[in-house]
Write a protein that holds these residues in place. Sequence first.
Motif, short mmCIF file in Angstrom:
data_model
loop_
_atom_site.label_atom_id
_atom_site.label_comp_id
_atom_site.label_asym_id
_atom_site.label_seq_id
_atom_site.Cartn_x
_atom_site.Cartn_y
_atom_site.Cartn_z
N GLU A 1 -13.06 -12.51 9.46
CA GLU A 1 -13.64 -12.23 10.46
C GLU A 1 -15.34 -11.90 10.33
OE1 GLU A 1 -11.40 -9.01 12.65
OE2 GLU A 1 -9.96 -9.75 11.74
N VAL B 1 2.65 -5.28 2.42
CA VAL B 1 1.90 -5.52 3.69
C VAL B 1 1.89 -6.91 3.21
CG1 VAL B 1 -0.57 -5.81 4.33
CG2 VAL B 1 0.47 -3.75 3.39
N SER C 1 -3.71 -8.08 14.04
CA SER C 1 -4.40 -6.62 13.94
C SER C 1 -2.97 -5.96 13.42
CB SER C 1 -4.98 -5.76 14.97
OG SER C 1 -5.85 -4.96 13.94
N GLY C 2 -3.39 -6.35 12.16
CA GLY C 2 -2.51 -5.25 10.53
C GLY C 2 -1.41 -6.62 10.40
N SER C 3 -1.06 -7.35 10.51
CA SER C 3 -0.43 -7.95 10.23
C SER C 3 -0.31 -8.84 8.52
CB SER C 3 -0.39 -10.12 10.66
OG SER C 3 -2.23 -10.90 11.54
N GLY C 4 -1.62 -8.41 8.12
CA GLY C 4 -2.20 -9.11 6.55
C GLY C 4 -3.32 -9.83 6.22
N LYS C 5 -3.68 -10.39 7.39
CA LYS C 5 -4.27 -11.57 7.07
C LYS C 5 -6.40 -10.74 6.24
CE LYS C 5 -6.10 -11.03 11.36
NZ LYS C 5 -5.16 -9.86 12.04
N SER C 6 -6.02 -9.63 6.34
CA SER C 6 -7.50 -9.60 5.43
C SER C 6 -7.29 -9.13 4.00
CB SER C 6 -8.66 -8.32 5.80
OG SER C 6 -9.30 -8.34 6.68
N THR C 7 -5.96 -8.48 3.81
CA THR C 7 -5.46 -8.22 2.54
C THR C 7 -4.86 -9.30 1.73
OG1 THR C 7 -4.60 -6.20 3.55
CG2 THR C 7 -3.23 -6.97 1.42
N LEU D 1 4.08 0.70 1.82
CA LEU D 1 4.69 0.12 3.08
C LEU D 1 4.32 -1.76 2.59
CD1 LEU D 1 3.78 -0.49 6.36
CD2 LEU D 1 1.12 -0.35 5.43
N PHE E 1 0.88 -1.43 -0.15
CA PHE E 1 0.14 0.06 0.21
C PHE E 1 1.28 1.31 -0.31
CE2 PHE E 1 -3.28 -2.38 2.01
CZ PHE E 1 -4.34 -2.89 1.33
N1 LIG Z 1 -6.81 0.54 1.76
C1 LIG Z 1 -5.33 0.23 2.68
N2 LIG Z 1 -5.17 1.78 2.08
C2 LIG Z 1 -3.75 1.72 2.85
N3 LIG Z 1 -2.65 0.90 3.56
C3 LIG Z 1 -3.81 -0.56 3.57
C4 LIG Z 1 -5.07 -0.55 4.24
N4 LIG Z 1 -5.84 -1.91 4.07
C5 LIG Z 1 -4.99 -2.10 5.02
N5 LIG Z 1 -3.98 -1.60 5.34
C6 LIG Z 1 -2.66 -1.38 5.99
O1 LIG Z 1 -1.90 -2.85 5.63
C7 LIG Z 1 -1.75 -3.22 7.00
C8 LIG Z 1 -2.49 -5.05 6.96
O2 LIG Z 1 -4.05 -4.85 7.04
P1 LIG Z 1 -5.08 -5.99 7.53
O3 LIG Z 1 -6.21 -5.02 7.20
O4 LIG Z 1 -4.54 -6.69 6.13
O5 LIG Z 1 -4.99 -6.28 8.33
P2 LIG Z 1 -5.58 -7.32 8.96
O6 LIG Z 1 -4.40 -8.04 9.49
O7 LIG Z 1 -6.92 -7.99 8.92
O8 LIG Z 1 -5.86 -6.83 10.62
P3 LIG Z 1 -7.19 -7.42 11.94
O9 LIG Z 1 -7.50 -7.63 12.79
O10 LIG Z 1 -7.40 -5.72 12.53
O11 LIG Z 1 -8.23 -6.85 10.43
C9 LIG Z 1 -1.77 -2.63 7.82
O12 LIG Z 1 -0.91 -1.70 8.20
C10 LIG Z 1 -3.13 -1.32 7.54
O13 LIG Z 1 -3.12 -0.49 7.51
#
Ligand SMILES: Nc1ncnc2c1ncn2[C@@H]1O[C@H](COP(=O)(O)OP(=O)(O)OP(=O)(O)O)[C@@H](O)[C@H]1O
Lengths: 243, 239, 218
Positions: free
Chosen positions: A164, A18, A38-44, A16, A13
């Motif tokens: 989730e 991810v 949280s923020g480890s990149g799972k959703s991404t 960054l 991103f």
């Molecule tokens: N659209 C975006 N633009 C910029 N940065 C993003 C975007 N989406 C996610 N990020 C960043 O990417 C990183 C991973 O986000 P992600 O949502 O994949 O985390 P996660 O593991 O799903 O966390 P959570 O448990 O909080 O859902 C985070 O640092 C987040 O701030």
Amino acid sequence: MSALHINEIQKYFGALLVLDGVSLDIAQSEVVAVIGRSGSGKSTMLRCINGLEKIQAGSIEVAGHRIGPQGGDLRSLRKEVGMVFQSYNLFPHLTVLENVTLAPKVVKGVGREEAEAIAHDVLRRVGLAEKSGAYSDELSGGQQQRVAIARSLAMQPKVMLFDEVTSALDPELTGEVLKTMEELADAGMTMVLVTHEMGFARQVADRTVFMHKGKVWEQGPSEELFSYPQTPELRNFIAPNLK
Amino acid sequence: MAYQMNFAPVMALAPQLFEGAFNTLILSGQSIVAGIAIGVVGAVGRTEGPRWLDRAIGAYVELFRNTPLLVQLFLIFFGLPYIGLRLSANAAAIIAVALNLGAYSTEILRAGLQAIPRTQIEAGLALGMSRLQVVRYVVIVPALRIIYPALTGQLTLTLLGSSIASAISATELTAAGARIESTTFRSLETFLCVAVIYIAMTFTFRFIYWLIGLLLFRRKAPPKPSLIADISEISRVGV
Amino acid sequence: MIRSFGWESVEFLIRGAGWTLLLSFMTFVIGGCFALIFALLRTLGPKPVRLAIAGFIQLVQATPLLIIVFLSFYGLSFVGLHFPPMVGAGLSLAVYTTVFLGDIWRGCIEAIPRQQWEAADALALTRMQQLRYVILPQAFKISLGPTVGFMVQIVKNTSVVALIGFVELTRAGQLLNNMTFQPFHVFLTVAAIYFAICYPMSFLSERLKGNRHVRPAH
Ligand SMILES: Nc1ncnc2c1ncn2[C@@H]1O[C@H](COP(=O)(O)OP(=O)(O)OP(=O)(O)O)[C@@H](O)[C@H]1O
Ligand SMILES: [Mg+2]
């Protein structure tokens, strides 16, 4: 023959990083839980699998459809990959039945009657056969989430992704959704689920993947991974959950 | 092409255009002061006053929002002499524009007043603020912040709407343009110049509103409750 | 020839009101089509197109309608096209409507949460299908109140073309005034007719704004 093959994907991103070279192979009918801070990149990662986010390196292959940094045939891929979101995202202007039949009708060109037959079938599977005429604001959160699962199922995907899906629900409503997912797993659906429900992951998932800092930090059969975490990061992560 | 653009004759009369622009500023400035005053009285009257007053102000608002400014202007300029009230073109224009703005600003300001919950006022009093302080810090500034986009948008529309006053030959920019057009016969060139001046004035004012907003609300931009609310605010302005 | 204000005069004005309605309707249809295109291109178009449209909207919104009417009136003859006043009038009103309605409708499209796009995307709908089946039906319902509200503005705006000689309600009032020399009666009646057209729409608009439920009433 794997159902889903993720090969060394990278996702930025802006500046960054991810996802930092994530690879995963998921077999037919396998259920994989993804856990991590949280923020480890799972959703991404899930969003990349479904092509909602573009990847900068690596490739993703589902049912013979491949996407890479140059893109690929996203639509064909999405027809095979269902996705369920934390916030349900039902279409509020459509009834439950219309929500479920929309994609089969317009994407696959299925006729109305057949689409409705499919819809009734999947709604029965999620236990909401009698709600087909309701609008989303007439349903509880748990019911909405089950409709979202049905909507995704109606496309008869080869793989389903869950991000989730119980996090936005009141505790007493998570059970019905988890039960639906468990039934899907038992029926042989290939599933990747991001979850904070460690108990559920441990019990239902064949394998659990722990993500940390955009990498697959540790993975293994669920029981083993939770009982014998190898890395200090995972040990730290699951310690509070064990009690 | 049959026709060549030639701005020279218009440019020769540029001072008339600038004078017109100045008069537009004066005219709409006077109308805005009067119109906002009407709006404040109207809004407070509607929210705090007795029921009959609310009804009466409501009728005024609906009458002026549901008829064209041009017709209001004709009625005031041509119609009022019939009941013995003869006004100069400029006076008629100022009154018409002010009454029109008064109707719109009544509703805009009322929306602002209604957006401040009673509990906020009570909280202010409970903190030991005086009534005046409560009005100043708890009512006016937050209410203004909410309606600021609609209010400034309305002021822009009023400035531009004052061009209608040219229909009764009030001395303002569009009338000045019409006069130049009739002596130079350079219609397109004239009105292009006029348009540029209006655009320049509008952008200048937008910039000023932005600056005032910055000073008034300091830190943050006005909060956006939701885009949908914004849309109905936008559709609340007009002339 | 009408010599004093009476029933005949009212009939004359009502005929003028017919033209006001026709012109308003044409303006809404033509302006509405372009407004929809503008709204879509401004939310979904490529960046240069988005910027160009935004710039155009800024410029038109900073120009009085009357000046736009004059510009299209004289501009058309400048490019060698000689049309009846109806066309110049309709064109300028349509441009004005496009710009404001386009802005309102863009707001409605943008008010639909991003997740709705994503959910439709994940179901493999194409961009056009997402718009057609998911986004526009929801945006349409939100837009009803503001759109009807803007129709009031359109009706009132048509009065401006009286100043280039198009005989609609306001111009009919001017003509009648020149015949009867009874401006008070004439313009009061003109105002009353406008009010009769506009007030029901304003009322409906407020009703529709209050009812923001996205799903159909049932
Ligand atoms: N659209 C975006 N633009 C910029 N940065 C993003 C975007 N989406 C996610 N990020 C960043 O990417 C990183 C991973 O986000 P992600 O949502 O994949 O985390 P996660 O593991 O799903 O966390 P959570 O448990 O909080 O859902 C985070 O640092 C987040 O701030
Ligand atoms: Mg997440």
